[in-house]
Design a protein around this motif. Structure first.
Motif, PDB file in Angstrom:
ATOM      1  N   PHE A 490      67.668 -19.259 -53.799  1.00 43.60           N
ATOM      2  CA  PHE A 490      68.865 -19.853 -54.173  1.00 43.60           C
ATOM      3  C   PHE A 490      68.969 -21.353 -53.776  1.00 43.60           C
ATOM      4  N   GLU A 491      69.159 -22.164 -54.955  1.00 35.96           N
ATOM      5  CA  GLU A 491      69.513 -23.491 -54.502  1.00 35.96           C
ATOM      6  C   GLU A 491      70.698 -24.337 -55.380  1.00 35.96           C
ATOM      7  N   GLU A 492      71.651 -24.812 -54.488  1.00 35.40           N
ATOM      8  CA  GLU A 492      72.733 -25.538 -54.978  1.00 35.40           C
ATOM      9  C   GLU A 492      72.490 -26.890 -55.340  1.00 35.40           C
ATOM     10  N   THR A 493      72.651 -27.620 -56.350  1.00 33.31           N
ATOM     11  CA  THR A 493      72.351 -29.086 -56.711  1.00 33.31           C
ATOM     12  C   THR A 493      73.957 -29.699 -56.926  1.00 33.31           C
ATOM     13  N   VAL A 494      74.128 -30.737 -56.421  1.00 33.23           N
ATOM     14  CA  VAL A 494      75.518 -31.235 -56.781  1.00 33.23           C
ATOM     15  C   VAL A 494      74.892 -32.732 -57.147  1.00 33.23           C
ATOM     16  N   VAL A 495      75.467 -33.293 -58.269  1.00 30.25           N
ATOM     17  CA  VAL A 495      75.320 -34.742 -58.543  1.00 30.25           C
ATOM     18  C   VAL A 495      76.527 -35.377 -58.596  1.00 30.25           C
ATOM     19  N   ALA A 496      76.650 -36.592 -57.837  1.00 30.93           N
ATOM     20  CA  ALA A 496      77.959 -37.353 -57.805  1.00 30.93           C
ATOM     21  C   ALA A 496      77.741 -38.757 -57.288  1.00 30.93           C
ATOM     22  N   ARG A 499      74.042 -39.838 -57.033  1.00 34.18           N
ATOM     23  CA  ARG A 499      73.139 -39.405 -55.922  1.00 34.18           C
ATOM     24  C   ARG A 499      72.938 -37.596 -56.283  1.00 34.18           C
ATOM     25  N   MET A 500      72.128 -37.168 -55.624  1.00 30.42           N
ATOM     26  CA  MET A 500      72.118 -35.722 -55.840  1.00 30.42           C
ATOM     27  C   MET A 500      71.838 -35.129 -54.372  1.00 30.42           C
ATOM     28  N   TRP A 501      72.548 -33.902 -54.141  1.00 29.86           N
ATOM     29  CA  TRP A 501      72.344 -33.118 -52.744  1.00 29.86           C
ATOM     30  C   TRP A 501      72.090 -31.753 -53.167  1.00 29.86           C
ATOM     31  N   LYS A 502      71.312 -31.047 -52.234  1.00 29.29           N
ATOM     32  CA  LYS A 502      70.954 -29.835 -52.369  1.00 29.29           C
ATOM     33  C   LYS A 502      71.260 -29.061 -51.314  1.00 29.29           C
ATOM     34  N   PHE A 503      71.607 -27.744 -51.433  1.00 30.92           N
ATOM     35  CA  PHE A 503      72.084 -27.019 -50.478  1.00 30.92           C
ATOM     36  C   PHE A 503      71.298 -25.566 -50.724  1.00 30.92           C
ATOM     37  N   ASN A 504      71.172 -24.771 -49.751  1.00 27.54           N
ATOM     38  CA  ASN A 504      70.853 -23.425 -49.623  1.00 27.54           C
ATOM     39  C   ASN A 504      71.692 -22.371 -49.913  1.00 27.54           C
ATOM     40  N   LEU A 505      71.584 -21.221 -49.728  1.00 28.61           N
ATOM     41  CA  LEU A 505      72.621 -20.149 -49.870  1.00 28.61           C
ATOM     42  C   LEU A 505      73.630 -20.108 -49.008  1.00 28.61           C
ATOM     43  N   ALA A 506      73.226 -20.513 -47.556  1.00 28.64           N
ATOM     44  CA  ALA A 506      74.048 -20.685 -46.352  1.00 28.64           C
ATOM     45  C   ALA A 506      74.824 -21.833 -46.101  1.00 28.64           C
ATOM     46  N   GLY A 507      74.875 -22.723 -47.480  1.00 24.38           N
ATOM     47  CA  GLY A 507      75.508 -24.125 -47.408  1.00 24.38           C
ATOM     48  C   GLY A 507      74.735 -25.176 -46.606  1.00 24.38           C
ATOM     49  N   GLN A 508      73.789 -24.991 -46.111  1.00 25.02           N
ATOM     50  CA  GLN A 508      73.027 -25.987 -45.294  1.00 25.02           C
ATOM     51  C   GLN A 508      72.228 -26.869 -46.276  1.00 25.02           C
ATOM     52  N   ARG A 509      72.214 -28.221 -45.905  1.00 23.56           N
ATOM     53  CA  ARG A 509      71.562 -29.292 -46.950  1.00 23.56           C
ATOM     54  C   ARG A 509      70.254 -28.991 -46.839  1.00 23.56           C
ATOM     55  N   VAL A 658      90.692 -30.060 -68.124  1.00 21.20           N
ATOM     56  CA  VAL A 658      89.387 -30.957 -67.919  1.00 21.20           C
ATOM     57  C   VAL A 658      88.781 -30.400 -66.889  1.00 21.20           C
ATOM     58  N   PHE A 659      87.479 -29.871 -66.934  1.00 22.33           N
ATOM     59  CA  PHE A 659      86.771 -29.526 -65.745  1.00 22.33           C
ATOM     60  C   PHE A 659      85.773 -30.464 -65.421  1.00 22.33           C
ATOM     61  N   ASP A 660      85.256 -30.841 -64.131  1.00 18.92           N
ATOM     62  CA  ASP A 660      84.421 -31.813 -63.881  1.00 18.92           C
ATOM     63  C   ASP A 660      82.953 -31.200 -64.091  1.00 18.92           C
ATOM     64  N   THR A 661      83.089 -29.718 -63.364  1.00 16.75           N
ATOM     65  CA  THR A 661      81.529 -28.957 -63.570  1.00 16.75           C
ATOM     66  C   THR A 661      81.859 -27.431 -63.595  1.00 16.75           C
ATOM     67  N   ARG A 662      81.068 -26.643 -64.150  1.00 16.68           N
ATOM     68  CA  ARG A 662      81.048 -25.252 -64.166  1.00 16.68           C
ATOM     69  C   ARG A 662      79.832 -24.811 -64.403  1.00 16.68           C
ATOM     70  N   GLU A 663      79.625 -23.673 -63.537  1.00 12.14           N
ATOM     71  CA  GLU A 663      78.360 -22.867 -63.289  1.00 12.14           C
ATOM     72  C   GLU A 663      78.494 -21.644 -63.482  1.00 12.14           C
ATOM     73  N   LEU A 664      77.797 -20.843 -64.094  1.00 14.66           N
ATOM     74  CA  LEU A 664      77.537 -19.359 -64.119  1.00 14.66           C
ATOM     75  C   LEU A 664      75.953 -18.974 -63.683  1.00 14.66           C
ATOM     76  N   ALA A 665      76.141 -18.385 -62.659  1.00 15.15           N
ATOM     77  CA  ALA A 665      74.774 -18.037 -62.197  1.00 15.15           C
ATOM     78  C   ALA A 665      74.889 -16.653 -61.288  1.00 15.15           C
ATOM     79  N   VAL A 666      73.938 -15.778 -61.264  1.00 15.59           N
ATOM     80  CA  VAL A 666      73.522 -14.664 -60.431  1.00 15.59           C
ATOM     81  C   VAL A 666      73.203 -15.009 -59.217  1.00 15.59           C
ATOM     82  N   VAL A 667      73.992 -15.047 -58.217  1.00 17.29           N
ATOM     83  CA  VAL A 667      73.795 -15.094 -56.930  1.00 17.29           C
ATOM     84  C   VAL A 667      73.307 -14.211 -56.223  1.00 17.29           C
ATOM     85  N   PRO A 668      72.191 -14.327 -55.638  1.00 10.00           N
ATOM     86  CA  PRO A 668      71.434 -13.107 -54.558  1.00 10.00           C
ATOM     87  C   PRO A 668      72.548 -12.520 -53.611  1.00 10.00           C
TER      88      PRO A 668
END
Length: 706
Positions: A490-496, A499-509, A658-668
């Motif tokens: 699992f990888e979470e990507t945020v763009v704002a 810039r771009m940030w990535k986090f793992n399933l535990a919320g660690q960068r 208005v939504f800024d972001t919306r994501e649908l995903a199967v999270v482990p």
């Protein structure tokens, strides 16, 4: 044809030559957050004939008439426009964007952009700010462009207590104060002066220090503080005759227990902070640091090595030497074993001499106990006179490492305001690496002069997305996507904010945040369409790992879309207008006219039993398509109960949801999760559409995003 093939064919039309030649469009009106003159456009035409034709009306725009306001050097013009018919464009910001978009689409226009309004770096309007020579030296006005501090950052001052000075009204944390000497909840500085004491200035010392740390600013009154958005915890440690070690220990403990992120101690004792002599102080300081509190202390005013001074030599503290107007080591300042330096002013602190470090007052009544001299070499801050002159509120010049330390404490407050996840060791390292070396110190000022701008910028570089939100504005994301590869990673990507940030399933960068323009596929794709001087912005971003196809990343920006494979290679058709895709043209794009089509969110999800689904929302509505591009559903977001009771409940009355972001995903381990950000807040819903714990929280309150 497979379902995925049908969908991707819909996304990959061949780019026509006309589309390739079209210049980049503008973002949505108001999205740039930059000020400009409505109704004015700066344009450069490719030929003089083109300029003459357009300005003469022979080649007018569809719904506006242009005229030259003034010529500019280098072949540019400032144009203004007027509507050609009733009901057409009016002279406002949105119309300006539309006119520029039309100009940019013309082959005879080299470039067109707004007539932007620039501002000086943040300079407060406090009347005494021009006398605060010490702030420009440390690049503080530029730091204020990034942040002026947030009320969530508390700076504890272990000092002589608080006074009712108007520049400190509202700066003290309401209802929280401590007298560590008397062990009660009254930290008022009563102005008591020990008989025969030459150091009489100390007994209003806390007011001056507080004014430097966080005095009210931009209020057309008095002087300015460094972190004027931060709050101050007053901790009185001075008793009737002296400051005792037990008061310091109690004061440190109370500050930690009451939410301090920074402790400032502008005090000294001429002995090293050793285990034998200062075990109590060392213990209190180490506990504070272990509890994520940064401890800033004065280096001392005895012109000796700070290694022989406490608390300056206690492990883990930030010891601050003092410098003069000319960036030289102040003649009284301790030196050597210090972290860095900050302005403290010139003058002396010798009780046998003139003691001109205790400078003149500004609008102060005569008050012999205040011990005013005529010096103007010190730092300017708030002052309260003694009870003999009715505790008058005024201002004065004071010199000392006591004044240098609060400069650094305030800068630390600014750093924590943009990145509250920083720990004391991180802050110390950033202050050292960003400090300005000082030749005039001869190597005795540690890393050099504190550089507020560089330190805050470096802190923000390590911050989460919300650390980049402009001061006073809610944190918002351009896109948030969850990618789960075929191995279940699992990888979470945020763009704002570009810039771009990535986090793992535990919320660690994962890794460090990166500028979108530094990523080749974006630099040559969406970011090439970003207006000059503005961050690259995405409207949507979604990723999918589909069996038989592999990884696909799809980005929407500036009314266009791009698709990339796992290696960052661009797919055919990328860069096309969203309107060129029939399902978009008949769906969300039909709701806009005259401006580029944009989507608030777009998701691709492969869910067992559903197959491949594309979900889009924009303009307050949602659309769902299957893999063949057939529309399955459309509706108002407010008609969906979980949205009506969630994000849409925060929409301003009368405006579309208005939504800024919306994501649908199967999270482990969690199944299908729907994630939404809107109005600076965060929601999660499970597969049964129930909100998950924490939904509705501010983005800025979520640790990984701070």
């Amino acid at each position: 044809m497979s379902r995925i093939s049908a969908l991707l064919l819909g996304l990959c039309f061949v780019l026509t030559s006309a589309a390739r030649a079209a210049p980049p469009p503008l973002p949505k009106p108001g999205g740039a957050r930059l000020d400009f003159v409505p109704g004015q456009v700066i344009v450069k035409f490719k030929t003089q004939a083109a300029a003459t034709a357009l300005k003469s009306g022979r080649a007018a725009l569809a719904n506006a008439r242009l005229e030259s306001l003034q010529g500019l050097p280098f072949g540019m013009d400032v144009l203004r426009f007027a509507p050609t018919t009733k009901g057409s464009l009016v002279d406002d910001s949105a119309a300006t964007w539309e006119v520029i978009a039309q100009l940019r689409s013309r082959p005879d226009v080299e470039f067109a952009h707004p007539n932007y309004r620039f501002q000086f770096s943040a300079v407060p309007n406090d009347p005494l700010y021009p006398r605060q020579w010490h702030y420009p030296l440390i690049q503080l006005p530029r730091a204020w462009d990034l942040t002026t501090g947030t009320a969530g950052i508390r700076i504890a001052l272990l000092d002589s207590g608080r006074t009712n000075h108007p520049d400190l009204a509202g700066r003290w944390v309401q209802g929280l104060e401590f007298d560590a000497a008397d062990q009660d909840g009254n930290a008022q500085d009563d102005g008591y002066i020990p008989a025969g004491s030459w150091s009489r200035v100390f007994w209003r010392h806390g007011t001056h220090v507080a004014g430097i740390v966080a005095g009210a600013s931009n209020n057309q009154q008095g002087s300015a503080g460094v972190c004027w958005g931060c709050q101050v915890l007053p901790v009185k440690v001075s008793g009737r005759e002296s400051i005792t070690l037990d008061s310091l220990v109690r004061g440190i403990n109370w500050a930690v227990a009451n939410g301090a992120r920074v402790i400032n101690m502008s005090l000294e004792l001429g002995t090293a902070c050793t285990v034998q002599e200062m075990a109590g102080l060392r213990t209190a300081v180490s506990v504070a640091i272990a509890n994520n509190v940064t401890v800033v202390v004065a280096a001392g005013n005895q012109a000796v090595d700070a290694a022989n001074t406490s608390p300056a030599s206690c492990p883990g503290v930030i010891a601050v030497a003092a410098t003069t107007r000319t960036n030289a080591l102040a003649p009284y300042s301790n030196f050597g074993a210090v972290t860095l330096a900050a302005p403290g002013g010139g003058g002396t602190h010798d009780p046998r001499g003139p003691m001109d470090g205790y400078g003149t007052g500004i609008d102060c009544p005569e008050d012999p106990p205040s011990f005013f001299s005529t010096s103007v070499e010190g730092a300017v801050s708030a002052w309260t006179t003694s009870p003999t002159s009715n505790d008058a509120s005024c201002y004065r010049y004071l010199s000392g490492t006591s004044m240098a330390a609060p400069h650094v404490s305030g800068v630390v407050g600014l750093m924590l305001s943009v990145n509250p996840n920083l720990r004391p060791a991180d802050i110390t390292q950033l202050l050292r690496t960003t400090a300005q070396p000082l030749a005039g110190c001869g190597g005795r000022c540690g890393a050099g002069l504190v550089n507020a701008f560089a330190a805050v910028q470096a802190a923000r570089e390590q911050a989460g997305p919300c650390g980049w939100a402009p001061a006073g504005q809610a944190c918002t994301f351009d896109s948030l996507s969850h990618y789960v590869n075929s191995a279940g990673v699992f990888e979470e990507t945020v763009v704002a904010y570009g810039r771009m940030w990535k986090f793992n399933l535990a919320g660690q960068r994962i890794g460090s945040p990166v500028d979108l323009r530094s990523i080749p596929r974006y630099a040559n794709g969406p970011c090439a369409w970003a207006p000059a001087g503005q961050p690259c912005r995405f409207e949507t971003s979604t990723t999918l790992d589909y069996p038989g196809i592999g990884y696909v990343e799809s980005v929407g920006a500036y009314g266009r879309y791009w698709n990339f494979d796992a290696w960052g290679n661009v797919w055919a058709g990328s860069g096309s207008d969203l309107r060129s895709v029939s399902r978009y043209a008949q769906g969300p794009c039909r709701l806009t006219a005259g401006t580029s089509c944009r989507m608030d969110t777009r998701n691709l999800v492969d869910y067992p039993g559903w197959g491949l689904i594309e979900s889009i929302n924009g303009y307050g509505r949602y659309w769902i398509f299957n893999a063949a591009g057939t529309q399955l559903e459309e509706g108002d977001l407010r008609a969906v109960p979980r949205y009506a009771n969630g994000p849409c409940a925060w929409a301003p009355a009368g405006q579309a949801c208005v939504f800024d972001t919306r994501e649908l995903a199967v999270v482990p381990g969690q199944g299908l999760v729907e994630t939404i950000t809107a109005y600076g807040r965060y929601w999660e819903f499970d597969a049964a559409n129930n909100p998950r714990p924490g939904s509705g929280a501010l983005l800025s309150s979520i640790p990984r995003f701070r």
